[in-house]
Design an enzyme around this catalytic site. Structure first.
Site, PDB file in Angstrom:
ATOM      1  N   GLU A 191       4.442  -3.150 -13.548  1.00 43.64           N
ATOM      2  CA  GLU A 191       5.894  -3.404 -13.668  1.00 43.64           C
ATOM      3  C   GLU A 191       6.682  -2.088 -13.723  1.00 43.64           C
ATOM      4  N   GLY A 192       6.165  -1.102 -13.000  1.00 48.64           N
ATOM      5  CA  GLY A 192       6.774   0.226 -12.946  1.00 48.64           C
ATOM      6  C   GLY A 192       6.071   1.150 -13.926  1.00 48.64           C
ATOM      7  N   THR A 193       5.604   2.317 -13.428  1.00 46.08           N
ATOM      8  CA  THR A 193       4.912   3.259 -14.317  1.00 46.08           C
ATOM      9  C   THR A 193       5.894   3.755 -15.391  1.00 46.08           C
ATOM     10  N   PRO A 219       0.815  -1.221   0.000  1.00 39.78           N
ATOM     11  CA  PRO A 219       0.000   0.000   0.000  1.00 39.78           C
ATOM     12  C   PRO A 219       0.849   1.272   0.000  1.00 39.78           C
ATOM     13  N   GLN A 247     -11.821   5.382 -31.950  1.00 44.17           N
ATOM     14  CA  GLN A 247     -12.182   6.545 -32.775  1.00 44.17           C
ATOM     15  C   GLN A 247     -12.638   6.104 -34.172  1.00 44.17           C
ATOM     16  N   GLY A 254     -19.181   5.778 -32.804  1.00 42.31           N
ATOM     17  CA  GLY A 254     -20.041   5.441 -31.651  1.00 42.31           C
ATOM     18  C   GLY A 254     -20.039   3.947 -31.364  1.00 42.31           C
ATOM     19  N   SER A 308       5.884   2.761  -6.609  1.00 43.27           N
ATOM     20  CA  SER A 308       7.074   3.178  -7.367  1.00 43.27           C
ATOM     21  C   SER A 308       8.317   3.084  -6.493  1.00 43.27           C
ATOM     22  N   GLN A 365      -8.849  10.069 -46.744  1.00 44.00           N
ATOM     23  CA  GLN A 365      -7.408  10.143 -46.482  1.00 44.00           C
ATOM     24  C   GLN A 365      -7.112  10.282 -44.979  1.00 44.00           C
TER      25      GLN A 365
HETATM   26  N1  CAA Z   1      19.763  -4.714 -11.619  1.00 46.99           N
HETATM   27  C1  CAA Z   1      20.593  -4.951 -10.556  1.00 46.99           C
HETATM   28  N2  CAA Z   1      20.683  -4.093  -9.499  1.00 46.99           N
HETATM   29  C2  CAA Z   1      19.909  -2.982  -9.538  1.00 46.99           C
HETATM   30  C3  CAA Z   1      19.036  -2.691 -10.602  1.00 46.99           C
HETATM   31  C4  CAA Z   1      18.976  -3.612 -11.686  1.00 46.99           C
HETATM   32  N3  CAA Z   1      18.181  -3.396 -12.738  1.00 46.99           N
HETATM   33  N4  CAA Z   1      18.393  -1.522 -10.346  1.00 46.99           N
HETATM   34  C5  CAA Z   1      18.856  -1.077  -9.165  1.00 46.99           C
HETATM   35  N5  CAA Z   1      19.775  -1.974  -8.675  1.00 46.99           N
HETATM   36  C6  CAA Z   1      20.549  -1.859  -7.437  1.00 46.99           C
HETATM   37  C7  CAA Z   1      21.341  -0.549  -7.438  1.00 46.99           C
HETATM   38  O1  CAA Z   1      22.580  -0.719  -8.103  1.00 46.99           O
HETATM   39  C8  CAA Z   1      21.507  -0.285  -5.962  1.00 46.99           C
HETATM   40  O2  CAA Z   1      22.558  -1.099  -5.480  1.00 46.99           O
HETATM   41  P1  CAA Z   1      23.590  -0.537  -4.342  1.00 46.99           P
HETATM   42  O3  CAA Z   1      22.730  -0.317  -3.126  1.00 46.99           O
HETATM   43  O4  CAA Z   1      24.566  -1.651  -4.206  1.00 46.99           O
HETATM   44  O5  CAA Z   1      24.132   0.737  -4.895  1.00 46.99           O
HETATM   45  C9  CAA Z   1      20.199  -0.802  -5.371  1.00 46.99           C
HETATM   46  O6  CAA Z   1      19.665  -1.751  -6.330  1.00 46.99           O
HETATM   47  C10 CAA Z   1      19.185   0.298  -5.147  1.00 46.99           C
HETATM   48  O7  CAA Z   1      18.976   0.924  -6.417  1.00 46.99           O
HETATM   49  P2  CAA Z   1      18.403   2.404  -6.558  1.00 46.99           P
HETATM   50  O8  CAA Z   1      19.171   3.322  -5.666  1.00 46.99           O
HETATM   51  O9  CAA Z   1      18.304   2.724  -8.006  1.00 46.99           O
HETATM   52  O10 CAA Z   1      16.959   2.197  -5.916  1.00 46.99           O
HETATM   53  P3  CAA Z   1      15.734   3.210  -5.742  1.00 46.99           P
HETATM   54  O11 CAA Z   1      15.154   3.003  -4.411  1.00 46.99           O
HETATM   55  O12 CAA Z   1      16.147   4.592  -6.146  1.00 46.99           O
HETATM   56  O13 CAA Z   1      14.611   2.654  -6.776  1.00 46.99           O
HETATM   57  C11 CAA Z   1      13.498   2.183  -8.833  1.00 46.99           C
HETATM   58  C12 CAA Z   1      14.808   2.273  -8.032  1.00 46.99           C
HETATM   59  C13 CAA Z   1      13.948   1.982 -10.267  1.00 46.99           C
HETATM   60  C14 CAA Z   1      12.627   3.414  -8.738  1.00 46.99           C
HETATM   61  C15 CAA Z   1      12.708   0.941  -8.339  1.00 46.99           C
HETATM   62  O14 CAA Z   1      12.199   1.141  -7.036  1.00 46.99           O
HETATM   63  C16 CAA Z   1      11.574   0.553  -9.271  1.00 46.99           C
HETATM   64  O15 CAA Z   1      11.789  -0.131 -10.280  1.00 46.99           O
HETATM   65  N6  CAA Z   1      10.309   0.954  -8.953  1.00 46.99           N
HETATM   66  C17 CAA Z   1       9.151   0.489  -9.659  1.00 46.99           C
HETATM   67  C18 CAA Z   1       8.578  -0.714  -8.978  1.00 46.99           C
HETATM   68  C19 CAA Z   1       8.047  -1.719  -9.938  1.00 46.99           C
HETATM   69  O16 CAA Z   1       8.429  -1.793 -11.085  1.00 46.99           O
HETATM   70  N7  CAA Z   1       7.169  -2.574  -9.445  1.00 46.99           N
HETATM   71  C20 CAA Z   1       6.670  -3.637 -10.210  1.00 46.99           C
HETATM   72  C21 CAA Z   1       5.861  -4.568  -9.343  1.00 46.99           C
HETATM   73  S1  CAA Z   1       5.483  -6.056 -10.197  1.00 46.99           S
HETATM   74  C22 CAA Z   1       4.179  -5.732 -11.188  1.00 46.99           C
HETATM   75  O17 CAA Z   1       3.748  -4.626 -11.339  1.00 46.99           O
HETATM   76  C23 CAA Z   1       3.669  -6.973 -11.884  1.00 46.99           C
HETATM   77  C24 CAA Z   1       2.486  -6.878 -12.711  1.00 46.99           C
HETATM   78  O18 CAA Z   1       1.822  -5.919 -12.719  1.00 46.99           O
HETATM   79  C25 CAA Z   1       2.031  -8.002 -13.487  1.00 46.99           C
HETATM   80  P1  FAD Z   2       2.582   5.467  -7.072  1.00 45.13           P
HETATM   81  O1  FAD Z   2       3.970   4.968  -6.868  1.00 45.13           O
HETATM   82  O2  FAD Z   2       1.872   6.053  -5.924  1.00 45.13           O
HETATM   83  O3  FAD Z   2       2.596   6.503  -8.280  1.00 45.13           O
HETATM   84  C1  FAD Z   2       1.558   7.464  -8.494  1.00 45.13           C
HETATM   85  C2  FAD Z   2       2.029   8.419  -9.594  1.00 45.13           C
HETATM   86  O4  FAD Z   2       3.217   9.099  -9.169  1.00 45.13           O
HETATM   87  C3  FAD Z   2       2.397   7.687 -10.895  1.00 45.13           C
HETATM   88  O5  FAD Z   2       2.005   8.445 -12.009  1.00 45.13           O
HETATM   89  C4  FAD Z   2       3.911   7.620 -10.824  1.00 45.13           C
HETATM   90  O6  FAD Z   2       4.513   7.503 -12.101  1.00 45.13           O
HETATM   91  C5  FAD Z   2       4.244   8.940 -10.144  1.00 45.13           C
HETATM   92  N1  FAD Z   2       5.557   8.878  -9.497  1.00 45.13           N
HETATM   93  C6  FAD Z   2       5.906   8.198  -8.367  1.00 45.13           C
HETATM   94  N2  FAD Z   2       7.220   8.353  -8.113  1.00 45.13           N
HETATM   95  C7  FAD Z   2       7.726   9.134  -9.093  1.00 45.13           C
HETATM   96  C8  FAD Z   2       9.027   9.653  -9.417  1.00 45.13           C
HETATM   97  N3  FAD Z   2      10.085   9.354  -8.672  1.00 45.13           N
HETATM   98  N4  FAD Z   2       9.142  10.428 -10.512  1.00 45.13           N
HETATM   99  C9  FAD Z   2       8.079  10.712 -11.299  1.00 45.13           C
HETATM  100  N5  FAD Z   2       6.832  10.258 -11.057  1.00 45.13           N
HETATM  101  C10 FAD Z   2       6.659   9.471  -9.986  1.00 45.13           C
HETATM  102  N6  FAD Z   2       2.793  -5.313  -8.038  1.00 45.13           N
HETATM  103  C11 FAD Z   2       3.363  -6.484  -7.664  1.00 45.13           C
HETATM  104  O7  FAD Z   2       4.317  -6.486  -6.884  1.00 45.13           O
HETATM  105  N7  FAD Z   2       2.929  -7.659  -8.167  1.00 45.13           N
HETATM  106  C12 FAD Z   2       1.915  -7.742  -9.038  1.00 45.13           C
HETATM  107  O8  FAD Z   2       1.544  -8.843  -9.473  1.00 45.13           O
HETATM  108  C13 FAD Z   2       1.269  -6.527  -9.441  1.00 45.13           C
HETATM  109  N8  FAD Z   2       0.192  -6.560 -10.292  1.00 45.13           N
HETATM  110  C14 FAD Z   2      -0.509  -5.395 -10.518  1.00 45.13           C
HETATM  111  C15 FAD Z   2      -1.735  -5.458 -11.222  1.00 45.13           C
HETATM  112  C16 FAD Z   2      -2.500  -4.312 -11.357  1.00 45.13           C
HETATM  113  C17 FAD Z   2      -3.808  -4.396 -12.073  1.00 45.13           C
HETATM  114  C18 FAD Z   2      -2.049  -3.089 -10.823  1.00 45.13           C
HETATM  115  C19 FAD Z   2      -2.884  -1.842 -10.949  1.00 45.13           C
HETATM  116  C20 FAD Z   2      -0.836  -3.010 -10.190  1.00 45.13           C
HETATM  117  C21 FAD Z   2      -0.055  -4.164 -10.013  1.00 45.13           C
HETATM  118  N9  FAD Z   2       1.134  -4.135  -9.280  1.00 45.13           N
HETATM  119  C22 FAD Z   2       1.749  -5.316  -8.909  1.00 45.13           C
HETATM  120  C23 FAD Z   2       1.603  -2.880  -8.715  1.00 45.13           C
HETATM  121  C24 FAD Z   2       2.218  -1.932  -9.716  1.00 45.13           C
HETATM  122  O9  FAD Z   2       3.511  -2.317 -10.042  1.00 45.13           O
HETATM  123  C25 FAD Z   2       2.177  -0.524  -9.082  1.00 45.13           C
HETATM  124  O10 FAD Z   2       0.825  -0.100  -9.096  1.00 45.13           O
HETATM  125  C26 FAD Z   2       3.055   0.465  -9.804  1.00 45.13           C
HETATM  126  O11 FAD Z   2       4.423   0.135  -9.672  1.00 45.13           O
HETATM  127  C27 FAD Z   2       2.828   1.918  -9.320  1.00 45.13           C
HETATM  128  O12 FAD Z   2       2.795   1.998  -7.933  1.00 45.13           O
HETATM  129  P2  FAD Z   2       1.575   2.802  -7.204  1.00 45.13           P
HETATM  130  O13 FAD Z   2       0.327   2.222  -7.757  1.00 45.13           O
HETATM  131  O14 FAD Z   2       1.789   2.736  -5.743  1.00 45.13           O
HETATM  132  O15 FAD Z   2       1.690   4.273  -7.707  1.00 45.13           O
END
Ligand code: CAA
Ligand code: FAD
Length: 387
Positions: free
Chosen positions: A371-373, A131, A344, A348, A135, A286
């Site tokens: 998987e990360g915005t 929760p 579009q 309708g 990000s 076109q």
């Molecule tokens: N490979 C290996 N190591 C990595 C790495 C990578 N790609 N990215 C970062 N690291 C390492 C860094 O080198 C660093 O290591 P040290 O501490 O040794 O220096 C450490 O990890 C921390 O890295 P950052 O300082 O870059 O970390 P951060 O806190 O600033 O965050 C971020 C980085 C890219 C914002 C990360 O938090 C992120 O990817 N956020 C998005 C979350 C996300 O993608 N969630 C997906 C959930 S799954 C999902 O959504 C599934 C689904 O829907 C189906």
């Molecule tokens: P927030 O992090 O609160 O972001 C809100 C807004 O702020 C976004 O526009 C974001 O881009 C922006 N923002 C935040 N930080 C920054 C920054 N540093 N710079 C610029 N903009 C920023 N997660 C799992 O672990 N496993 C799953 O299987 C999984 N499945 C999912 C399925 C669905 C349908 C959904 C909706 C989400 C799923 N997620 C899963 C979570 C998903 O990865 C997160 O919703 C996503 O990473 C964004 O996190 P948040 O929703 O908390 O948004």
């Protein structure tokens, strides 16, 4: 960045595409509208994908899988998403959940957990988000505390795809204290949690805009006792493992985006040839032709970037971090644009549930978020470029 030659699909890849397309046409597409409308897990799709070995194609042959490479897996996901994005999350999330084991699991863990997924007897979810930690994934609060040889896990994971349906969960939890006084971040470790472990429970399914056939629920861990052999990789290395996993699996979300965009383009192209206004097919205008041309051009660019990223994933190339983020970001933006334009082009009619393009538009939106915005993907790309 390294110079990897273009990774064009081989004849074998195209054969996999054809075989998957046939299964999707006959067994997945007929249920796509219903699973969306009723918000139910696409069981018929899962059964059909299992029967054809498309439910977790990435699992290596050594663990009873079919050993599809990253490109073949992307093609399978693309083809399923072309007709039903919810169903495409079956192979995509099976890959996401098992990738940490493939990257860092022990031989014993791989032998225990991968064959049931390969046989289609179990699914695997990935639990990173919480929760208060989306990000900013490293801010997670779920904690695993040492208890004798094992661990006790407490916390809440949010937005977990296939929660409740999956038997196994790859869970990231804080372990230990922050390394330095200036840091508020605890080391993070990865664990396998089984659905049957006492103390595991699930929240209500989320009511979503799109991918309504894909269950998304919270997962609760209440004093869940984990034996020592559930730790995946080294203690404290979990965050890097989570990030390395996403480097590979953002390619599958890009493939999903390419698939849904192709589905929308196919439908719109056929429609504009049939629909007549001002005494002629609307395809003769076109303005309509130029829209279609732009849609097809951007889609092909997204596909090529996705396949280039898949090539990097297959070779674990050092630039995969950039390519995975770039493919996911670009393809999902393109998918949103193409599916919106498809609505579009149907006017309708496109706005109603009698036609599939409004579902495709709703489904495409999630590819810009999970998987990360796409803001986070741009941050990842920029960090990679700047070093
Ligand atoms: N490979 C290996 N190591 C990595 C790495 C990578 N790609 N990215 C970062 N690291 C390492 C860094 O080198 C660093 O290591 P040290 O501490 O040794 O220096 C450490 O990890 C921390 O890295 P950052 O300082 O870059 O970390 P951060 O806190 O600033 O965050 C971020 C980085 C890219 C914002 C990360 O938090 C992120 O990817 N956020 C998005 C979350 C996300 O993608 N969630 C997906 C959930 S799954 C999902 O959504 C599934 C689904 O829907 C189906
Ligand atoms: P927030 O992090 O609160 O972001 C809100 C807004 O702020 C976004 O526009 C974001 O881009 C922006 N923002 C935040 N930080 C920054 C920054 N540093 N710079 C610029 N903009 C920023 N997660 C799992 O672990 N496993 C799953 O299987 C999984 N499945 C999912 C399925 C669905 C349908 C959904 C909706 C989400 C799923 N997620 C899963 C979570 C998903 O990865 C997160 O919703 C996503 O990473 C964004 O996190 P948040 O929703 O908390 O948004």
């Amino acid at each position: 960045m390294s110079d990897i030659p273009l990774f064009a699909p081989s004849e074998e890849h195209e054969a996999i595409r054809e075989a998957c397309r046939a299964v999707c046409r006959d067994k997945v597409a007929p249920h796509a509208a219903e699973v969306d409308e009723r918000e139910i897990f696409p069981q018929e799709s899962y059964d059909a994908l299992r029967a054809a070995d498309f439910h977790a194609p990435h699992i290596p042959e050594a663990y009873e899988g079919v050993g599809a490479d990253a490109l073949a897996t992307a093609i399978v996901i693309e083809e399923i998403a072309r007709v039903c994005v919810s169903s495409s999350l079956i192979p995509a999330v099976n890959k996401l959940g098992t990738m940490p084991l493939l990257l860092a699991g022990s031989e014993e863990q791989k032998r225990r957990y991968l064959p049931p997924v390969a046989r289609g007897e179990a699914m695997f979810s990935y639990c990173l988000s919480e929760p208060e930690a989306g990000s900013d994934a490293a801010a997670l609060r779920t904690r695993a505390v040492r208890d004798g040889d094992g661990w006790v896990l407490n916390g809440v994971k949010r937005w977990i795809t296939n929660a409740g349906v999956s038997d196994y969960y790859l869970v990231f939890a804080a372990t230990g204290e922050p390394a330095a006084e200036s840091s508020s971040r605890r080391p993070i470790s990865a664990f396998v949690v089984e659905k049957s472990d006492p103390g595991v429970s699930f929240g209500k399914p989320e009511k979503k805009l799109g991918i309504r056939g894909s269950p998304t629920r919270e997962v609760y861990f209440d004093n869940v006792r984990l034996p020592a052999d559930r730790l995946v990789g080294a203690e404290g290395e979990g965050f890097k493992l989570a990030m390395r996993t996403l480097d590979h699996t953002r390619v599958t979300i890009a493939a999903q985006a390419v698939g849904v965009a192709q589905g929308a383009l196919d439908y719109a192209t056929a429609y504009v040839k049939e629909r007549r206004q001002f005494g002629q097919p609307i395809a003769d205008f076109q303005a309509v032709r130029f829209m279609l041309a732009d849609m097809a051009m951007r889609l092909e660019a997204a596909r090529q970037l996705t396949y280039a990223a898949a090539a990097r994933s297959e070779r674990s190339d050092p630039d995969l971090t950039f390519f995975g983020a770039a493919a996911k970001c670009y393809a999902s933006d393109v998918a949103m644009e193409i599916t919106t334009n498809a609505v579009q082009l149907l006017g309708g009619y496109g706005y109603t549930r009698d036609y599939p393009v409004e579902r495709m538009m709703r489904d495409a939106k999630i590819t810009q978020i999970y998987e990360g915005t796409n803001q986070i993907q741009r941050l990842v790309m920029a960090r990679h470029l700047l070093g």
